[in-house]
Design a protein around this motif. Structure first.
Motif, mmCIF file in Angstrom:
data_model
loop_
_atom_site.group_PDB
_atom_site.id
_atom_site.type_symbol
_atom_site.label_atom_id
_atom_site.label_comp_id
_atom_site.label_asym_id
_atom_site.label_seq_id
_atom_site.Cartn_x
_atom_site.Cartn_y
_atom_site.Cartn_z
ATOM 1 N N PHE A 1 -2.603 -57.586 42.734
ATOM 2 C CA PHE A 1 -1.549 -57.072 41.853
ATOM 3 C C PHE A 1 -1.139 -55.668 42.273
ATOM 4 C CE2 PHE A 1 0.803 -56.450 38.015
ATOM 5 C CZ PHE A 1 0.569 -55.136 37.621
ATOM 6 N N ILE A 2 0.185 -55.456 42.387
ATOM 7 C CA ILE A 2 0.691 -54.113 42.694
ATOM 8 C C ILE A 2 1.313 -53.483 41.464
ATOM 9 C CG2 ILE A 2 2.288 -52.748 44.082
ATOM 10 C CD1 ILE A 2 2.242 -54.942 46.184
ATOM 11 N N ILE A 3 2.324 -54.161 40.894
ATOM 12 C CA ILE A 3 3.090 -53.555 39.813
ATOM 13 C C ILE A 3 3.854 -54.640 39.073
ATOM 14 C CG2 ILE A 3 5.206 -53.092 41.134
ATOM 15 C CD1 ILE A 3 5.152 -50.227 39.859
ATOM 16 N N GLN A 4 4.142 -54.362 37.816
ATOM 17 C CA GLN A 4 4.884 -55.305 36.995
ATOM 18 C C GLN A 4 5.852 -54.538 36.115
ATOM 19 O OE1 GLN A 4 2.830 -57.393 33.614
ATOM 20 N NE2 GLN A 4 3.380 -59.237 34.737
ATOM 21 N N GLY A 5 7.049 -55.127 35.898
ATOM 22 C CA GLY A 5 8.027 -54.452 35.057
ATOM 23 C C GLY A 5 8.985 -55.408 34.398
ATOM 24 N N TYR A 6 9.696 -54.892 33.420
ATOM 25 C CA TYR A 6 10.694 -55.694 32.717
ATOM 26 C C TYR A 6 12.112 -55.158 32.962
ATOM 27 C CZ TYR A 6 13.148 -58.141 29.006
ATOM 28 O OH TYR A 6 14.029 -58.926 28.315
ATOM 29 N N ASN B 1 18.371 -65.998 38.403
ATOM 30 C CA ASN B 1 18.249 -66.832 37.199
ATOM 31 C C ASN B 1 17.129 -66.382 36.272
ATOM 32 O OD1 ASN B 1 20.370 -68.596 38.007
ATOM 33 N ND2 ASN B 1 18.960 -69.572 39.435
ATOM 34 N N ILE B 2 16.785 -65.120 36.327
ATOM 35 C CA ILE B 2 15.695 -64.616 35.487
ATOM 36 C C ILE B 2 16.064 -64.782 34.015
ATOM 37 C CG2 ILE B 2 16.596 -62.250 35.511
ATOM 38 C CD1 ILE B 2 13.628 -61.331 35.613
ATOM 39 N N ALA B 3 15.085 -65.223 33.232
ATOM 40 C CA ALA B 3 15.317 -65.443 31.806
ATOM 41 C C ALA B 3 15.033 -64.163 31.024
ATOM 42 C CB ALA B 3 14.431 -66.585 31.314
ATOM 43 N N THR B 4 15.501 -64.154 29.804
ATOM 44 C CA THR B 4 15.446 -62.948 28.976
ATOM 45 C C THR B 4 14.050 -62.364 28.850
ATOM 46 O OG1 THR B 4 17.315 -63.738 27.687
ATOM 47 C CG2 THR B 4 15.973 -62.008 26.698
ATOM 48 N N ASN B 5 13.055 -63.203 28.675
ATOM 49 C CA ASN B 5 11.706 -62.699 28.407
ATOM 50 C C ASN B 5 10.813 -62.637 29.647
ATOM 51 O OD1 ASN B 5 12.217 -62.443 25.632
ATOM 52 N ND2 ASN B 5 11.779 -64.613 25.327
ATOM 53 N N ASP B 6 11.370 -62.938 30.812
ATOM 54 C CA ASP B 6 10.548 -62.970 32.027
ATOM 55 C C ASP B 6 10.258 -61.569 32.552
ATOM 56 O OD1 ASP B 6 12.060 -65.949 33.536
ATOM 57 O OD2 ASP B 6 10.574 -65.715 31.935
ATOM 58 N N TYR B 7 9.044 -61.373 33.026
ATOM 59 C CA TYR B 7 8.665 -60.139 33.697
ATOM 60 C C TYR B 7 8.707 -60.343 35.212
ATOM 61 C CZ TYR B 7 7.131 -57.617 29.565
ATOM 62 O OH TYR B 7 7.094 -56.942 28.370
ATOM 63 N N ILE B 8 8.833 -59.242 35.939
ATOM 64 C CA ILE B 8 8.845 -59.259 37.396
ATOM 65 C C ILE B 8 7.538 -58.638 37.877
ATOM 66 C CG2 ILE B 8 10.029 -58.416 39.460
ATOM 67 C CD1 ILE B 8 12.459 -58.016 37.311
ATOM 68 N N ILE C 1 -7.113 -70.849 45.920
ATOM 69 C CA ILE C 1 -7.100 -69.579 45.199
ATOM 70 C C ILE C 1 -6.867 -69.840 43.719
ATOM 71 C CG2 ILE C 1 -6.068 -67.268 45.052
ATOM 72 C CD1 ILE C 1 -4.858 -67.769 47.831
ATOM 73 N N CYS C 2 -7.626 -69.176 42.888
ATOM 74 C CA CYS C 2 -7.390 -69.296 41.452
ATOM 75 C C CYS C 2 -6.827 -67.976 40.925
ATOM 76 C CB CYS C 2 -8.669 -69.646 40.699
ATOM 77 S SG CYS C 2 -9.848 -68.293 40.576
ATOM 78 N N SER C 3 -6.228 -68.042 39.773
ATOM 79 C CA SER C 3 -5.788 -66.823 39.087
ATOM 80 C C SER C 3 -6.044 -66.980 37.599
ATOM 81 C CB SER C 3 -4.303 -66.537 39.348
ATOM 82 O OG SER C 3 -3.491 -67.461 38.650
ATOM 83 N N ALA C 4 -6.159 -65.849 36.937
ATOM 84 C CA ALA C 4 -6.389 -65.834 35.492
ATOM 85 C C ALA C 4 -5.350 -64.925 34.856
ATOM 86 C CB ALA C 4 -7.796 -65.327 35.192
ATOM 87 N N SER C 5 -4.804 -65.399 33.772
ATOM 88 C CA SER C 5 -3.733 -64.658 33.112
ATOM 89 C C SER C 5 -4.278 -63.846 31.951
ATOM 90 C CB SER C 5 -2.670 -65.646 32.611
ATOM 91 O OG SER C 5 -1.515 -64.969 32.185
ATOM 92 N N ARG C 6 -3.862 -62.610 31.880
ATOM 93 C CA ARG C 6 -4.359 -61.696 30.862
ATOM 94 C C ARG C 6 -3.193 -61.048 30.137
ATOM 95 N NH1 ARG C 6 -7.601 -56.082 32.298
ATOM 96 N NH2 ARG C 6 -8.339 -55.602 30.218
ATOM 97 N N GLU C 7 -3.311 -60.931 28.838
ATOM 98 C CA GLU C 7 -2.271 -60.259 28.077
ATOM 99 C C GLU C 7 -2.373 -58.757 28.319
ATOM 100 O OE1 GLU C 7 -1.900 -61.645 24.069
ATOM 101 O OE2 GLU C 7 -0.869 -59.822 23.439
ATOM 102 N N THR C 8 -1.288 -58.160 28.783
ATOM 103 C CA THR C 8 -1.308 -56.739 29.143
ATOM 104 C C THR C 8 -0.328 -55.916 28.324
ATOM 105 O OG1 THR C 8 0.161 -57.321 30.990
ATOM 106 C CG2 THR C 8 -2.162 -57.036 31.491
ATOM 107 N N GLY C 9 0.261 -56.534 27.335
ATOM 108 C CA GLY C 9 1.180 -55.824 26.454
ATOM 109 C C GLY C 9 1.837 -56.812 25.520
ATOM 110 N N PRO C 10 2.594 -56.331 24.548
ATOM 111 C CA PRO C 10 3.292 -57.243 23.625
ATOM 112 C C PRO C 10 4.224 -58.172 24.393
ATOM 113 C CG PRO C 10 3.347 -54.975 22.831
ATOM 114 C CD PRO C 10 2.823 -54.924 24.237
#
Lengths: 118, 111
Positions: free
Chosen positions: B46-51, B26-33, A93-102
């Motif tokens: 992909f379902i959802i992402q948050g900070y 151990n999540i770091a300051t700039n990491d997203y979930i 499986i491959c994945s591609a990373s995309r910028e989705t916000g700052p």
């Protein structure tokens, strides 16, 4: 948006041959692409990280000469399994990373490629 | 090494709300979930992402407490087609946002 494709979806090959798998981000340019493999009923295992125009970074225990990765453009990465053997049979499986916000990036996964080595 | 811990499996019935909790001490300051859903022989979706705090989209909600050491995926009114493995992931922001998958949570939705 954010569609990632893989080709082929399934491949059967003879032991000793090489197989190339393509991964494309169809509607966005990927900052980074990743390759995973997954065995039945197991989780995904990261194999390597790929950036356009530079050498891939392989995870510990993954043979770089066995799994050749080429990242020709911001929308295409390829994985070549060289001299494949039955133990290389797996779901890739491959994945591609995309910028989705700052400061925010999201990985989008392809549908996977089933490799069977006879 | 996976940075997250989730229950191996959960059972639910159609129409119920399901909450899956994930620990990431151990999540770091700039990491997203980020949460993904995977069906057999398919790539994760992909379902959802948050900070932090709460994020909601058309399919799920994500609750993240102030300390960010855990998160909860909430699926409203599940159906049989929601039977899948759900992965909670924390990207290594300093390291190309790499994901190291844990075992995920196998959700079984019963009629």
């Amino acid at each position: 948006g954010a569609v990632v494709s893989q080709h082929p979806s399934r491949v059967i090959c003879k032991s000793g041959t090489s197989v190339k798998i393509e991964c494309r981000s169809l509607d966005f340019q990927a900052t980074t692409m990743f390759w995973y493999r997954q065995f039945p009923k197991k989780s995904l295992m990261l194999m390597a990280t790929s950036n356009e125009g530079s050498k891939a970074t392989y995870e510990q225990g993954v043979e770089k000469d066995k799994f050749l990765i080429n990242h020709a453009s911001l929308t295409l990465s390829t994985l070549t399994v060289t001299s494949a053997h039955p133990e290389d049979s797996s779901f890739y499986i491959c994945s591609a990373s995309r910028e989705t916000g700052p400061g925010q990036e999201t990985q989008y996964f392809g549908p996977g490629t089933r490799l069977l080595v006879l | 090494l996976a940075k997250t811990t989730q229950p191996i499996s959960m059972d639910s019935y159609e129409g119920q709300e399901v909450n899956i909790t994930c620990s990431h001490n151990n999540i770091a300051t700039n990491d997203y979930i980020t949460w993904y859903q995977q069906f057999p022989s398919q790539g994760p979706r992909f379902i959802i992402q948050g900070y932090k705090t709460k994020v909601t989209n058309e399919v799920a909600s994500l609750f993240i407490p102030a300390d960010r050491k855990s998160s909860t995926l909430s699926l409203p009114r599940v159906s049989l087609s929601d039977t899948a493995v759900y992965y909670c992931l924390v990207g290594e922001r300093y390291n190309f946002n790499k994901f190291y998958f844990g075992s995920g949570t196998k959700l079984n939705v019963k009629p």
